[in-house]
Design an enzyme around this catalytic site. Structure first.
Site: not given
Ligand code: RRO
Length: 314
Positions: A44, A131
């Site tokens: 992650k 992101c």
């Protein structure tokens, strides 16, 4: 018939891996991926400190994909560094490490520490420049000056080959500009296309409401909805960055989708939304289905068709 991929000084049994963010936050998740049929896995995206992420509901399955605004929940850089250093079984498969510092300085700090371990272990960095879900933080790779600053700082601090996770672009001029920036950085060895299609809005007509809580319902779109956008980005960077590898990510839920990504130029193929829905058993299915497509067409290796997408020029 072989699905083997030999890149970045590593041998991958097959091109499949998770997309960063899906099934890769905890040790338990990472061990499931290590035990699965995937050719690799990635951790992650992390930040220097642990983050809880955005309020729930923050992930919603949709008829043809998903929308998410997780907000970079992760256990913090030291946790993933410890996984890389002490936990991962490299004899099973190679490992990628996703990093998503919220500033140049945070990325530099993490890179300086990861560099020491990367010299010993064969972990490979994927720097997330895309992101879409941290409130108040624009996607780095939508600002080419900012993107250049991040790549310069990470190149200087890390001094080893790495990859970048890119957002989707939708205009030829943007493909040209982004590729020109990436081509200026020799240490960028691979380009992963694409992150989710940022700031989509899904409306539930019954409830007359958005379906996720953060950012008033705005979030990243994934799954079947984004396959053609993902293929366009893979092929756009494959043709513009001939000295680099491209990894495909976006809309892969069956063998034919993976075949299309590889035909467009992908070396590795990442699976996000469909892995989230189906679990790690999806990798064995995708391997079987990709082999089936290849055998129907008479191919025995991925090299025989990677990047060989035809255009219509009569
Ligand atoms: O955590 C997230 O909300 C997230 C990240 Br960091 C990302 O890169 N892409 C995405 O769809 N979600």
């Amino acid at each position: 018939m072989s699905l083997e991929v030999n890149i970045l000084n590593q041998r991958f049994e097959n091109p499949f891996m998770n997309a960063a963010g899906v099934m890769c936050t905890s040790t338990e998740d990472l061990q499931k991926l290590t035990a699965s049929a995937s050719g690799s896995l990635i951790t992650k995206s992390c930040t220097p400190a642990l983050r809880e992420g955005n309020p729930e509901p923050r992930y919603k399955m949709l008829p043809l994909g998903s929308i998410n605004s997780m907000g970079l929940p992760n256990l913090g850089f030291d946790f993933y560094l410890d996984y890389v250093t002490s936990t991962h079984d490299y004899s099973k498969k190679p490992l990628f490490f996703s990093m998503s510092g919220l500033s140049v300085e945070q990325n530099v700090e993490m890179c300086s520490k990861l560099k020491e371990i990367a010299a010993e272990k064969s972990v490979i960095l994927e720097l997330n420049l895309s992101c879409p879900n941290v409130p108040g933080k624009p996607q780095i790779a939508y600002d080419f000056d900012d993107m250049r600053k991040y790549l310069q700082a990470v190149s200087d601090a890390y001094q080893r080959p790495f990859g970048v996770k890119m957002p989707p672009y939708f205009d030829m001029a943007h493909f040209d500009s982004a590729a020109a920036v990436l081509n200026d950085f020799e240490l960028v060895h691979f380009i992963t296309c694409i992150n989710s299609v940022g700031n989509a809005l899904v409306v539930d007509v019954e409830t007359e409401s958005v379906v996720i809580k953060p950012k008033n319902g705005f979030g990243g779109l994934g799954g079947e909805y984004v396959l053609p956008t993902a293929l366009a980005n893979v092929n756009a960077f494959f043709t513009r960055c001939p000295s680099k590898l491209v990894f495909g990510c976006g809309g892969v839920s069956k063998g034919e989708d993976a075949f299309a990504h590889i035909l467009a130029g992908a070396s590795m193929v990442q699976v996000g939304t469909a892995l989230h829905s189906e679990g790690e058993g999806i990798f064995a299915r995708l391997i079987g289905e990709l082999k089936e497509v290849m055998s129907r067409k008479g191919y025995t290796t991925l090299d025989e068709f990677r990047g060989k997408l035809k255009v219509i020029d009569n």
